[in-house]
Scaffold this motif. Structure first.
Motif, PDB file in Angstrom:
ATOM      1  N   ALA A  11       0.673  -1.140  -0.007  1.00 25.12           N
ATOM      2  CA  ALA A  11       0.088  -0.102  -0.111  1.00 25.12           C
ATOM      3  C   ALA A  11       0.939   1.093   0.016  1.00 25.12           C
ATOM      4  O   ALA A  11       2.125   1.128   0.303  1.00 25.12           O
ATOM      5  CB  ALA A  11      -0.880   0.068   1.225  1.00 25.12           C
ATOM      6  N   ALA A  12       0.457   2.292  -0.589  1.00 25.27           N
ATOM      7  CA  ALA A  12       1.054   3.517  -0.484  1.00 25.27           C
ATOM      8  C   ALA A  12       0.152   4.713   0.216  1.00 25.27           C
ATOM      9  O   ALA A  12      -0.898   4.643   0.477  1.00 25.27           O
ATOM     10  CB  ALA A  12       1.100   4.117  -1.692  1.00 25.27           C
ATOM     11  N   GLN A  13       1.028   5.765   0.694  1.00 27.65           N
ATOM     12  CA  GLN A  13       0.557   7.028   1.269  1.00 27.65           C
ATOM     13  C   GLN A  13      -0.289   7.806   0.659  1.00 27.65           C
ATOM     14  O   GLN A  13      -1.114   8.476   1.330  1.00 27.65           O
ATOM     15  CB  GLN A  13       1.839   7.818   2.056  1.00 27.65           C
ATOM     16  CG  GLN A  13       1.437   8.509   3.160  1.00 27.65           C
ATOM     17  CD  GLN A  13       2.768   9.135   3.922  1.00 27.65           C
ATOM     18  OE1 GLN A  13       3.667   9.185   3.245  1.00 27.65           O
ATOM     19  NE2 GLN A  13       2.825   9.260   5.135  1.00 27.65           N
ATOM     20  N   ALA A  14      -0.476   7.922  -0.537  1.00 27.84           N
ATOM     21  CA  ALA A  14      -1.166   8.819  -1.405  1.00 27.84           C
ATOM     22  C   ALA A  14      -1.460   7.983  -2.654  1.00 27.84           C
ATOM     23  O   ALA A  14      -0.755   7.054  -3.243  1.00 27.84           O
ATOM     24  CB  ALA A  14      -0.300   9.938  -1.842  1.00 27.84           C
ATOM     25  N   PRO A  15      -2.630   8.412  -3.167  1.00 28.01           N
ATOM     26  CA  PRO A  15      -3.172   7.919  -4.591  1.00 28.01           C
ATOM     27  C   PRO A  15      -2.146   7.804  -5.579  1.00 28.01           C
ATOM     28  O   PRO A  15      -1.981   6.891  -6.263  1.00 28.01           O
ATOM     29  CB  PRO A  15      -4.443   8.595  -5.012  1.00 28.01           C
ATOM     30  CG  PRO A  15      -4.889   9.096  -3.734  1.00 28.01           C
ATOM     31  CD  PRO A  15      -3.698   9.524  -2.876  1.00 28.01           C
ATOM     32  N   ARG A  16      -1.489   9.046  -5.879  1.00 28.78           N
ATOM     33  CA  ARG A  16      -0.562   9.165  -6.971  1.00 28.78           C
ATOM     34  C   ARG A  16       0.706   8.179  -6.652  1.00 28.78           C
ATOM     35  O   ARG A  16       1.340   7.843  -7.677  1.00 28.78           O
ATOM     36  CB  ARG A  16       0.139  10.528  -7.171  1.00 28.78           C
ATOM     37  CG  ARG A  16       1.218  11.071  -6.112  1.00 28.78           C
ATOM     38  CD  ARG A  16       1.742  12.490  -6.491  1.00 28.78           C
ATOM     39  NE  ARG A  16       3.053  12.707  -6.082  1.00 28.78           N
ATOM     40  CZ  ARG A  16       3.453  13.773  -5.903  1.00 28.78           C
ATOM     41  NH1 ARG A  16       2.999  14.813  -6.465  1.00 28.78           N
ATOM     42  NH2 ARG A  16       4.706  14.048  -5.349  1.00 28.78           N
ATOM     43  N   ALA A  73       5.168   7.500   1.528  1.00 23.05           N
ATOM     44  CA  ALA A  73       5.784   6.347   1.873  1.00 23.05           C
ATOM     45  C   ALA A  73       5.115   5.389   1.364  1.00 23.05           C
ATOM     46  O   ALA A  73       3.915   5.461   0.692  1.00 23.05           O
ATOM     47  CB  ALA A  73       5.707   6.186   3.399  1.00 23.05           C
ATOM     48  N   CYS A  74       5.610   3.874   1.147  1.00 26.08           N
ATOM     49  CA  CYS A  74       5.099   2.814   1.114  1.00 26.08           C
ATOM     50  C   CYS A  74       5.320   1.829   2.016  1.00 26.08           C
ATOM     51  O   CYS A  74       6.031   1.881   2.753  1.00 26.08           O
ATOM     52  CB  CYS A  74       5.587   2.082  -0.348  1.00 26.08           C
ATOM     53  SG  CYS A  74       5.541   3.021  -1.867  1.00 26.08           S
ATOM     54  N   ILE A  75       4.232   0.620   2.202  1.00 28.36           N
ATOM     55  CA  ILE A  75       4.445  -0.342   3.084  1.00 28.36           C
ATOM     56  C   ILE A  75       3.934  -1.567   2.352  1.00 28.36           C
ATOM     57  O   ILE A  75       3.363  -1.479   1.619  1.00 28.36           O
ATOM     58  CB  ILE A  75       3.446   0.018   4.469  1.00 28.36           C
ATOM     59  CG1 ILE A  75       2.085   0.031   3.789  1.00 28.36           C
ATOM     60  CG2 ILE A  75       3.876   1.265   5.216  1.00 28.36           C
ATOM     61  CD1 ILE A  75       0.907   0.122   5.142  1.00 28.36           C
ATOM     62  N   MET A  76       4.757  -2.579   3.169  1.00 23.53           N
ATOM     63  CA  MET A  76       4.352  -4.111   2.508  1.00 23.53           C
ATOM     64  C   MET A  76       4.188  -4.721   3.996  1.00 23.53           C
ATOM     65  O   MET A  76       4.896  -4.598   4.941  1.00 23.53           O
ATOM     66  CB  MET A  76       5.470  -4.669   1.871  1.00 23.53           C
ATOM     67  CG  MET A  76       5.003  -6.151   1.422  1.00 23.53           C
ATOM     68  SD  MET A  76       6.205  -7.196   0.722  1.00 23.53           S
ATOM     69  CE  MET A  76       7.318  -7.493   1.999  1.00 23.53           C
ATOM     70  N   LEU A  77       3.123  -5.374   4.144  1.00 28.61           N
ATOM     71  CA  LEU A  77       2.763  -5.925   5.479  1.00 28.61           C
ATOM     72  C   LEU A  77       2.539  -7.378   5.355  1.00 28.61           C
ATOM     73  O   LEU A  77       2.499  -8.113   4.148  1.00 28.61           O
ATOM     74  CB  LEU A  77       1.101  -5.516   5.762  1.00 28.61           C
ATOM     75  CG  LEU A  77       1.191  -4.082   5.918  1.00 28.61           C
ATOM     76  CD1 LEU A  77      -0.550  -3.803   6.414  1.00 28.61           C
ATOM     77  CD2 LEU A  77       2.042  -3.492   6.839  1.00 28.61           C
ATOM     78  N   PHE A  78       2.938  -8.286   6.321  1.00 30.76           N
ATOM     79  CA  PHE A  78       3.166  -9.806   6.382  1.00 30.76           C
ATOM     80  C   PHE A  78       1.816 -10.199   7.013  1.00 30.76           C
ATOM     81  O   PHE A  78       1.433  -9.657   8.024  1.00 30.76           O
ATOM     82  CB  PHE A  78       4.302  -9.969   7.517  1.00 30.76           C
ATOM     83  CG  PHE A  78       5.637  -9.466   7.136  1.00 30.76           C
ATOM     84  CD1 PHE A  78       6.220  -9.618   5.906  1.00 30.76           C
ATOM     85  CD2 PHE A  78       6.379  -9.055   8.174  1.00 30.76           C
ATOM     86  CE1 PHE A  78       7.300  -9.006   5.546  1.00 30.76           C
ATOM     87  CE2 PHE A  78       7.670  -8.568   7.951  1.00 30.76           C
ATOM     88  CZ  PHE A  78       8.306  -8.440   6.639  1.00 30.76           C
ATOM     89  N   GLY A  79       1.180 -10.996   5.960  1.00 27.39           N
ATOM     90  CA  GLY A  79      -0.196 -11.343   6.495  1.00 27.39           C
ATOM     91  C   GLY A  79      -0.431 -12.405   7.428  1.00 27.39           C
ATOM     92  O   GLY A  79      -1.381 -12.399   8.252  1.00 27.39           O
ATOM     93  N   ASP A  80       0.600 -12.910   8.197  1.00 26.84           N
ATOM     94  CA  ASP A  80       0.627 -13.679   9.364  1.00 26.84           C
ATOM     95  C   ASP A  80       0.921 -12.941  10.648  1.00 26.84           C
ATOM     96  O   ASP A  80       0.870 -13.418  11.855  1.00 26.84           O
ATOM     97  CB  ASP A  80       1.550 -14.879   9.205  1.00 26.84           C
ATOM     98  CG  ASP A  80       3.237 -14.413   8.974  1.00 26.84           C
ATOM     99  OD1 ASP A  80       3.186 -13.442   8.727  1.00 26.84           O
ATOM    100  OD2 ASP A  80       3.933 -15.538   9.170  1.00 26.84           O
ATOM    101  N   ARG A  81       1.053 -11.459  10.414  1.00 27.68           N
ATOM    102  CA  ARG A  81       1.386 -10.723  11.470  1.00 27.68           C
ATOM    103  C   ARG A  81       0.496  -9.739  11.515  1.00 27.68           C
ATOM    104  O   ARG A  81       0.676  -8.714  12.621  1.00 27.68           O
ATOM    105  CB  ARG A  81       3.083 -10.115  11.483  1.00 27.68           C
ATOM    106  CG  ARG A  81       3.869 -11.506  11.833  1.00 27.68           C
ATOM    107  CD  ARG A  81       5.083 -10.969  11.558  1.00 27.68           C
ATOM    108  NE  ARG A  81       6.090 -12.035  11.928  1.00 27.68           N
ATOM    109  CZ  ARG A  81       7.542 -11.928  11.829  1.00 27.68           C
ATOM    110  NH1 ARG A  81       8.145 -10.686  11.708  1.00 27.68           N
ATOM    111  NH2 ARG A  81       8.426 -12.885  11.804  1.00 27.68           N
TER     112      ARG A  81
END
Length: 202
Positions: free
Chosen positions: A56-61, A163-171
């Motif tokens: 996911a990202a902090q802004a649409p653009r 910013a961008c994030i990548m999340l771990f689905g098991d956490r």
């Protein structure tokens, strides 16, 4: 190790495929398929099991720049983006979603966050797909060595004002969808992102 960044609950933006007929790949769905070729995913353990992930990202653009313009070369002058492959809802499954996240603890892959690890931002964020096997190994190492983190945090390579994030689905649990529209509803944002990039893309 990278420093840990604590995030308060917030709304993040995702450009993703969504199949209305089956409900597959909905706004808060983690990708555990093991398919794809991204900078930090798929994450595959030595035993072959896959760690589900979500970007996911902090802004649409930023989401648009990271996903729709993912393959734009450097330099990008002369590269053509085919908007027609996305703008027809009857032919394209590309959507933009707004996802609400709970409080998060993420490994900070920023200039400040990487100092303690002896790494620099370009070690992880420079280069295109040829370096992805290496950056995925780093992401897997952070996951294994930092059991308290729930994902990764970095400044977008394409749009480093956000910013961008990548999340771990098991956490991570408790994600909520606050909105989802076909990407055609964001046509102005797509065009404005092209202008903002000032990258010679048509």
């Amino acid at each position: 190790m990278p420093t840990v960044r604590d995030l308060v609950p917030a709304d993040w933006y995702r450009v993703h495929e969504y199949d209305a007929a089956t409900g597959a790949y909905d706004s808060t769905a983690f990708n555990g398929s093991g398919r794809g070729n991204a900078r930090f995913s798929p994450l595959v353990r030595p035993d072959g099991s896959v760690i589900p992930t979500l970007y996911a990202a902090q802004a649409p653009r930023t989401a648009i720049a990271e996903i729709l313009f993912h393959d734009a070369p450097y330099p990008s002058t002369g590269w053509t983006f085919d908007w027609s492959s996305h703008d027809d809802p009857s032919k394209s499954r590309t959507h933009m979603s707004i996802v609400s996240t709970p409080p998060l603890k993420l490994a900070s892959l920023t200039t400040f966050g990487l100092q303690a690890a002896g790494l620099e931002v370009h070690d992880l964020l420079a280069g295109n797909s040829g370096v992805y096997p290496v950056t995925r190994e780093w992401a897997l190492w952070f996951y294994e060595q930092m059991p308290a983190i729930q994902g990764l945090y970095w400044m977008s390579r394409r749009d480093n004002e956000h910013a961008c994030i990548m999340l771990f689905g098991d956490r991570v649990s408790g994600l909520k969808r606050k909105g989802r529209e076909h990407i055609s509803a964001y046509e102005a944002d797509v065009l404005n992102t092209l202008v903002a990039m000032n990258a010679g893309i048509t």
